[in-house]
Write an enzyme that holds these catalytic residues in place. Structure first.
Site, mmCIF file in Angstrom:
data_model
loop_
_atom_site.group_PDB
_atom_site.id
_atom_site.type_symbol
_atom_site.label_atom_id
_atom_site.label_comp_id
_atom_site.label_asym_id
_atom_site.label_seq_id
_atom_site.Cartn_x
_atom_site.Cartn_y
_atom_site.Cartn_z
ATOM 1 N N ASP A 57 -43.214 -66.960 7.782
ATOM 2 C CA ASP A 57 -42.271 -65.858 7.651
ATOM 3 C C ASP A 57 -40.935 -66.203 8.284
ATOM 4 O OD1 ASP A 57 -44.185 -64.365 6.392
ATOM 5 O OD2 ASP A 57 -44.122 -62.688 7.800
ATOM 6 N N ASP A 58 -39.861 -65.640 7.700
ATOM 7 C CA ASP A 58 -38.503 -65.674 8.233
ATOM 8 C C ASP A 58 -37.769 -66.968 7.856
ATOM 9 O OD1 ASP A 58 -39.325 -63.281 9.347
ATOM 10 O OD2 ASP A 58 -39.617 -64.115 11.346
ATOM 11 N N HIS A 108 -39.124 -61.698 1.624
ATOM 12 C CA HIS A 108 -39.364 -61.027 2.908
ATOM 13 C C HIS A 108 -38.240 -60.035 3.219
ATOM 14 C CE1 HIS A 108 -41.786 -60.633 6.423
ATOM 15 N NE2 HIS A 108 -40.971 -61.224 7.275
ATOM 16 N N HIS A 112 -34.552 -57.938 6.715
ATOM 17 C CA HIS A 112 -35.711 -57.946 7.608
ATOM 18 C C HIS A 112 -35.764 -56.690 8.473
ATOM 19 C CE1 HIS A 112 -38.671 -59.382 10.635
ATOM 20 N NE2 HIS A 112 -39.110 -60.105 9.622
ATOM 21 N N HIS A 202 -44.795 -68.185 12.392
ATOM 22 C CA HIS A 202 -43.346 -67.972 12.458
ATOM 23 C C HIS A 202 -42.685 -69.206 13.091
ATOM 24 C CE1 HIS A 202 -45.079 -63.893 12.414
ATOM 25 N NE2 HIS A 202 -43.960 -63.500 11.830
#
Length: 239
Positions: A57-58, A108, A112, A202
């Site tokens: 993620d991210d 995503h 965010h 992450h």
């Protein structure tokens, strides 16, 4: 007469308790890994085959993207990157590298932010603007969606359902709460992973060096245990 004077106060208090209870319930539901009000949610796949989906993620962010890509290349592992639209717009070259390496790219959201209590138009903008950034990388595959912080309630699941898209969650998340050590991350993954798991890590930002350090031993040990790594799409297809 005293009872009549107190009655409105009692009713107000009861009403407040009910409202707070409903609000707490909805907040808990919004973060559920296994339930949402509309559409299909997937947090793992039921299978006896030793396959798992490794997801990130991210980002993309220069602090971690290239290191992660290099390791995946060395290990010959394909992963699914759930990227943030604003980071893709800021670092388009990193998005292209992820796509060129043959990894899957998921959505995503653009900013965010928690997708709870938001307007349908906000949901549409967050998803569609990020989809556009993903396509600019050259990625042509299916774009799965993962909500920031796993939060979703009404507008987001309804949009996804209307557009025939699944909500992709996870059942293994060793570094979502705080910044544990590499050893803690590795042990947590190994303890919780089972056939069909979706693993969330992450590794992108500068503060996530411990996650990046844990990645190689996690992959190596799971391979030793007979696991094969696939993308989310391949896992859903029964790869």
């Amino acid at each position: 007469m005293k009872w009549l004077r107190r009655k409105p106060t009692i009713i107000t208090a009861v009403g407040l308790v009910v409202v707070l209870a409903v609000a707490a319930t909805l907040w808990n539901v919004s973060g559920s890994r296994t339930f949402q009000f509309f559409g299909e949610l997937v947090n793992r796949v039921e299978t006896t085959e030793k396959v798992v989906a490794l997801t990130f993620d991210d980002g993309p962010d220069p602090a971690g993207a290239q290191q992660v890509l290099d390791l995946l290349d060395q290990e010959r592992v394909k992963a699914t990157f759930f990227l943030i639209g604003r980071d893709l717009e800021k670092h388009p070259e990193l998005g292209r590298k992820i796509a060129d390496a043959g990894h899957e790219i998921g959505n995503h959201t653009y900013h965010h932010e928690r997708m709870v209590g938001v307007l349908p138009s906000t949901v549409a903008g967050e998803i569609e603007d990020t989809d556009a950034q993903i396509r600019r990388t050259g990625y042509t595959g299916e774009i799965h969606f993962r909500p920031p912080n796993g939060k979703k309630l009404f507008a987001l699941p309804h949009y996804l359902s209307e557009h025939h898209r699944k909500t992709i969650m996870w059942d293994v998340e060793p570094d979502s709460a705080g910044t544990p050590t590499a050893a803690q991350i590795e042990q947590d993954v190994l303890d919780r992973t089972r056939p069909g798991s979706i693993i969330l890590l992450h590794p992108m930002y500068a503060s996530r060096d411990q996650t990046r350090q844990a990645l190689k031993p996690v992959i190596g040990e799971l391979k030793e245990r007979g696991y094969r790594f696939v993308t989310v799409s391949a896992l859903l297809a029964g790869a």
